[in-house]
Design a protein around this motif. Sequence first.
Motif, PDB file in Angstrom:
ATOM      1  N   PRO A   9     -72.218 -23.495  -1.824  1.00 60.69           N
ATOM      2  CA  PRO A   9     -71.862 -24.263  -3.028  1.00 60.69           C
ATOM      3  C   PRO A   9     -70.399 -24.046  -3.434  1.00 60.69           C
ATOM      4  CG  PRO A   9     -73.092 -22.323  -3.644  1.00 60.69           C
ATOM      5  CD  PRO A   9     -73.039 -22.350  -2.139  1.00 60.69           C
ATOM      6  N   PHE A  10     -69.809 -25.127  -3.945  1.00 54.79           N
ATOM      7  CA  PHE A  10     -68.475 -25.072  -4.535  1.00 54.79           C
ATOM      8  C   PHE A  10     -68.606 -25.549  -5.977  1.00 54.79           C
ATOM      9  CE2 PHE A  10     -67.560 -25.483  -0.040  1.00 54.79           C
ATOM     10  CZ  PHE A  10     -66.509 -24.606   0.141  1.00 54.79           C
ATOM     11  N   TYR A  11     -67.745 -25.044  -6.849  1.00 55.15           N
ATOM     12  CA  TYR A  11     -67.762 -25.431  -8.258  1.00 55.15           C
ATOM     13  C   TYR A  11     -66.479 -26.186  -8.559  1.00 55.15           C
ATOM     14  CZ  TYR A  11     -71.439 -22.002  -8.143  1.00 55.15           C
ATOM     15  OH  TYR A  11     -72.579 -21.312  -7.807  1.00 55.15           O
TER      16      TYR A  11
ATOM     17  N   GLU B  28     -64.119 -28.365 -11.395  1.00 52.68           N
ATOM     18  CA  GLU B  28     -63.829 -28.623 -12.800  1.00 52.68           C
ATOM     19  C   GLU B  28     -62.517 -29.402 -12.843  1.00 52.68           C
ATOM     20  OE1 GLU B  28     -64.144 -25.825 -16.622  1.00 52.68           O
ATOM     21  OE2 GLU B  28     -62.561 -25.213 -15.231  1.00 52.68           O
TER      22      GLU B  28
ATOM     23  N   LYS C  79     -68.328 -28.009 -15.528  1.00 51.92           N
ATOM     24  CA  LYS C  79     -68.353 -27.582 -14.125  1.00 51.92           C
ATOM     25  C   LYS C  79     -69.470 -28.311 -13.399  1.00 51.92           C
ATOM     26  CE  LYS C  79     -66.457 -22.963 -14.619  1.00 51.92           C
ATOM     27  NZ  LYS C  79     -66.688 -21.539 -14.445  1.00 51.92           N
ATOM     28  N   LYS C  80     -69.150 -28.770 -12.221  1.00 48.29           N
ATOM     29  CA  LYS C  80     -70.112 -29.438 -11.353  1.00 48.29           C
ATOM     30  C   LYS C  80     -70.268 -28.605 -10.089  1.00 48.29           C
ATOM     31  CE  LYS C  80     -70.372 -33.235 -13.808  1.00 48.29           C
ATOM     32  NZ  LYS C  80     -71.529 -33.604 -14.538  1.00 48.29           N
ATOM     33  N   THR C  81     -71.490 -28.501  -9.619  1.00 42.68           N
ATOM     34  CA  THR C  81     -71.765 -27.792  -8.375  1.00 42.68           C
ATOM     35  C   THR C  81     -71.878 -28.807  -7.249  1.00 42.68           C
ATOM     36  OG1 THR C  81     -72.991 -26.097  -9.571  1.00 42.68           O
ATOM     37  CG2 THR C  81     -73.361 -26.231  -7.211  1.00 42.68           C
TER      38      THR C  81
ATOM     39  N   LYS D  67     -72.637 -28.963  -3.147  1.00 39.60           N
ATOM     40  CA  LYS D  67     -73.082 -28.228  -1.962  1.00 39.60           C
ATOM     41  C   LYS D  67     -72.550 -28.929  -0.720  1.00 39.60           C
ATOM     42  CE  LYS D  67     -77.151 -26.260  -4.047  1.00 39.60           C
ATOM     43  NZ  LYS D  67     -78.598 -26.139  -4.031  1.00 39.60           N
TER      44      LYS D  67
END
Length: 140
Positions: free
Chosen positions: A2-4, A6, A22-24, A26
């Motif tokens: 996963p990457f976050y 913003e 923040k959005k996750t 994958k």
Amino acid sequence: MPFYIEVEAINSHGQSVARSSKKTVKVPPKPLLPGPQFASELPDILKASRKGDLSLKWDPVQGAQKYQLNLKSVNGKTIKKEIVESTGSQLNRLQPGQYEVSVQSLDEHDRPGPPGSSKKIEVPRVSDIAAPKIKGIQVK
């Protein structure tokens, strides 16, 4: 993995004026390349010359930049690892005995994939050349 993410808006004075939540995201890892298969004309058990020399060939794998040749003793100890850019290699001066050889594909990031098929190697202790036969003896 996963990457976050913003996002932030900045005005002409360098000040933050807005920020997103923040959005996750994958991102699945890029799959590894498959292992190459040895050329079909090679026998199941490869026999080296009495000098311990042997030529190997395998089929190319699409996307492979290089290949890693792995030579192991019969008890699994690594004898040699070699990186090659072609679909073949030459083993030289192997000691008499038995070995196992396999090849892995390396992608553009030098990540090795799983080994392809393996082959047994036999290096003779003595020459395979038969002694000449005597057809007759004359004594004078």
